[in-house]
Design an enzyme around this catalytic site. Sequence first.
Site, short mmCIF file in Angstrom:
data_model
loop_
_atom_site.label_atom_id
_atom_site.label_comp_id
_atom_site.label_asym_id
_atom_site.label_seq_id
_atom_site.Cartn_x
_atom_site.Cartn_y
_atom_site.Cartn_z
N TRP A 164 0.85 -1.19 0.00
CA TRP A 164 0.00 0.00 0.00
C TRP A 164 0.89 1.25 0.00
CZ3 TRP A 164 -0.62 3.65 4.12
CH2 TRP A 164 -1.56 4.65 3.83
N ASP A 331 -15.20 12.52 -3.10
CA ASP A 331 -14.69 11.26 -2.56
C ASP A 331 -15.49 10.84 -1.33
OD1 ASP A 331 -12.52 9.27 -1.48
OD2 ASP A 331 -11.71 9.90 -3.40
N ASP A 332 -14.92 10.00 -0.52
CA ASP A 332 -15.53 9.42 0.69
C ASP A 332 -16.10 10.52 1.61
OD1 ASP A 332 -16.18 7.66 2.66
OD2 ASP A 332 -14.15 6.87 2.95
N ARG A 411 -10.41 -1.94 8.05
CA ARG A 411 -10.26 -0.49 8.23
C ARG A 411 -11.26 0.05 9.25
NH1 ARG A 411 -11.16 4.01 3.43
NH2 ARG A 411 -9.96 5.66 4.42
N LYS A 447 -15.83 6.61 -8.77
CA LYS A 447 -14.59 6.05 -8.23
C LYS A 447 -15.01 4.86 -7.39
CE LYS A 447 -10.69 7.18 -5.14
NZ LYS A 447 -9.91 8.24 -4.51
N TRP A 448 -14.69 3.66 -7.85
CA TRP A 448 -15.11 2.41 -7.20
C TRP A 448 -13.93 1.91 -6.38
CZ3 TRP A 448 -19.21 -1.32 -9.11
CH2 TRP A 448 -19.12 -2.57 -8.49
N ASP A 449 -14.09 1.98 -5.07
CA ASP A 449 -12.99 1.65 -4.18
C ASP A 449 -13.18 0.25 -3.57
OD1 ASP A 449 -10.67 2.07 -2.73
OD2 ASP A 449 -11.26 4.06 -2.05
N ASN A 451 -11.33 -1.45 -0.10
CA ASN A 451 -10.26 -1.22 0.87
C ASN A 451 -10.03 -2.34 1.88
OD1 ASN A 451 -9.40 1.36 -0.07
ND2 ASN A 451 -11.26 2.25 0.78
N CYS A 497 -10.26 1.86 -7.97
CA CYS A 497 -9.36 2.21 -6.88
C CYS A 497 -9.47 1.07 -5.88
CB CYS A 497 -9.79 3.53 -6.24
SG CYS A 497 -8.81 3.97 -4.80
N ASP A 519 -2.24 5.56 -3.35
CA ASP A 519 -2.63 6.62 -2.41
C ASP A 519 -1.46 7.55 -2.14
OD1 ASP A 519 -5.24 5.90 -2.16
OD2 ASP A 519 -5.06 4.97 -0.19
C1 GLA Z 1 -8.94 4.70 -0.17
C2 GLA Z 1 -8.60 5.31 -1.53
C3 GLA Z 1 -8.43 6.80 -1.37
C4 GLA Z 1 -9.68 7.41 -0.79
C5 GLA Z 1 -10.05 6.70 0.50
C6 GLA Z 1 -11.39 7.16 1.01
O1 GLA Z 1 -7.87 4.77 0.69
O2 GLA Z 1 -7.47 4.73 -2.06
O3 GLA Z 1 -8.12 7.40 -2.60
O4 GLA Z 1 -10.73 7.28 -1.71
O5 GLA Z 1 -10.09 5.31 0.37
O6 GLA Z 1 -11.71 6.58 2.21
#
Ligand code: GLA
Length: 719
Positions: A164, A331-332, A411, A447-449, A451, A497, A519
């Site tokens: 990461w 974003d988030d 997370r 933006k499809w994340d 994590n 993402c 990131d």
């Molecule tokens: C991940 C993504 C970041 C951002 C965060 C939001 O870490 O890689 O770019 O979107 O989530 O929580």
Amino acid sequence: MAISSFAQVHVATPNVEMVLKAEKGSRLEIMYFGSRLSEADAANIEAAGVPGHNAYPPYGMSSHSEAALEVTHADGNMSTVLVVEGVSSENDVLAEITRIRLKDTVYPFYVTVCYRAYKEVDMIETWTEIENLEKKPVRLTRFDSGYLPVRLGDAWLSHLHGTWSNEGMLVQEPLARGMRVIKNKDGTRNSHTDHAEVMISLDGKPQENHGRVIGAALCYSGNYEIRIDTRDTDYHEFFAGINPDNSAFTLSHKEVFRTPELALTYSDEGLSGVSRNFHKWGRKYKLAHGDKLRKILLNSWEGVYFDINEPGMDQMMADIASMGGELFVMDDGWFGVKYPRLTDNCALGDWKVDRNKLPNGIGWLVEQAHKHGIKFGIWIEPEMTNTTSELYEKHPEWVIKAPEREVVTGRGGTQLVLDLGNPEVQDFVFSIVDDLLTENPEIDYIKWDANMPVSNHGSQHLSMDRQSHLYIDYHRGFASVCDRIRAKYPDITIQACASGGGRANWGVLPWFDEFWVSDNTDALQRIYMQWGTSYFFPAIAMASHISAVPNHMVFRTTSLKYRIDVAMSGRLGMEIQPANMTEEEKALCRNAISEYKEIRPVVQMGEIYRLVSPYDGRDMASLMYVSEDKSEAVFYWWKTETFHDAHLPRVRMAGLDPSRMYRIRELNRIDNVALPYEGLSFSGRFLMENGLEIPLRHKVDYHKQDDWSSRILHLVCDE
Ligand code: GLA
């Protein structure tokens, strides 16, 4: 497709060829893989001393060697013997597909080895279709996509390694004796650590623009395994496929298991030559909208993190619009009703807008974007939930969880992965995108994340005797949801993402337009990561953003010019709070965006030539993109280290037409004095044989000096 009297099968692209021997009743053999052969050479290939290798070796009768396929038949027999039953081919405008059907000599068990040879690009995709016609289920414990023998010599492996925030780091090593294994067990994302793509240089230490190189990319979103076995033979044996660890697959009667595609290519123009083959094939046939230029965007994450509110979003939209940007991505942090998403520990799955932050909802934001003359995009993480969420309260049975055990969270101490193998979960994940886009049809970008890895092995959906299907079913579910989304929303832009670059893989990109490289947006580290990533992926797919200093990850302070010049070598964007920028900084970005628009077709559609590697310790790095017709090029130069009395190499360009004249213009110029060759023309031959001197530092006012230095030169043919 030609089958000569010797049952030779030729799988060929314009410049690459594979020769197989497919005699009915005998094992299928691979005889040759390399540059395209003349008919005469192909006919004599066996006599040249090229031994055939079983093209898809099954386990059992040569059990001391590595196998591509391991099967326990319905009666418990663990051996398989496959012989050719027939060869067929299909021809369409894009490619020729050759299918060689193999049958076990005893059991009604079949494997069809398939090759797709493209007509306009040098790529051969291979995969297999494993079919069980035995009366009862068989158990597959290995199911590679393909196999390739590589003649021993001074062969070197180039591959990507990372973690990461340090994805895509290039590793180059000689292929030594023993087994080299590269694999991934993340469960959801597969390119944070090692990548499912490799290059093998055949002529000693890898070179960018010379030498014979094989390229291989496993196109699969899930766990993979690449093995290169170098034993007591004259060959390195290359295998690639789905990682079989904890993934034994029970194949029912009449069921077919299709392995993911393994893309193979070859070039005698070095590593960059293989990259160009991957990029061209990728843009044309794999990447979503690979033929469309990407918008320049501002993403809210590093600018405001979870601090989303209406005035803030509006201000960011106004700012990016005023700098010439074309898209804003929120974003988030925008969702969660019962559990507002104030930080990363709740609300995934509750994809309803937080009205405390955004009283007028998404619709208002989309309208504002429209007023600013830009498009609007939004972040989601649809495969996930948190223990603190309305979704989890309602559907605890949807999460991946080991039977009889407490869940292991990720997370925020609360994150969990939804079980995409479950059709109900698939419907839910589809509905997240569907609802958003039905309510707000003008949303242009998602933006499809993703994590979190699969941490605890267990599916609440699968029966106890099918628990080992978890990983494979997850990715079948992922594919099915993505197919549904693309069928209904073919035009939307989607970024893959996954905590950064966790989903940079050709098995993912057919549904996605690009990926977030990392990131980590520190310009210096990005040079290394983007260099590695460019081995397999084109600039058009590599999201690369200008961010603030000190960098939020490594706390390095680089100049804005340097940050811009690095971001401009990929799909340019910004990831910064414009409200914190000075007017001078905004002007620099405005100018950069306008210059990027000029070079965008060459950067995003052009051919890469990497010139000097940052990994070579020469204190600088350089690469260029050249348009396909060679009328235009963009040359990048970045200093990576500053030492007094440094003597950097003069970089020779590549890929130009030696006989044409190229006029030079520096982009993003900050110097008080122009470069001596500004506006002058040089022949492609001179630029490639000699190159242009790049000064060690910028000539700027004394108080503006720093230790960063970079240049972008735009080359345009005179006529
Ligand atoms: C991940 C993504 C970041 C951002 C965060 C939001 O870490 O890689 O770019 O979107 O989530 O929580």
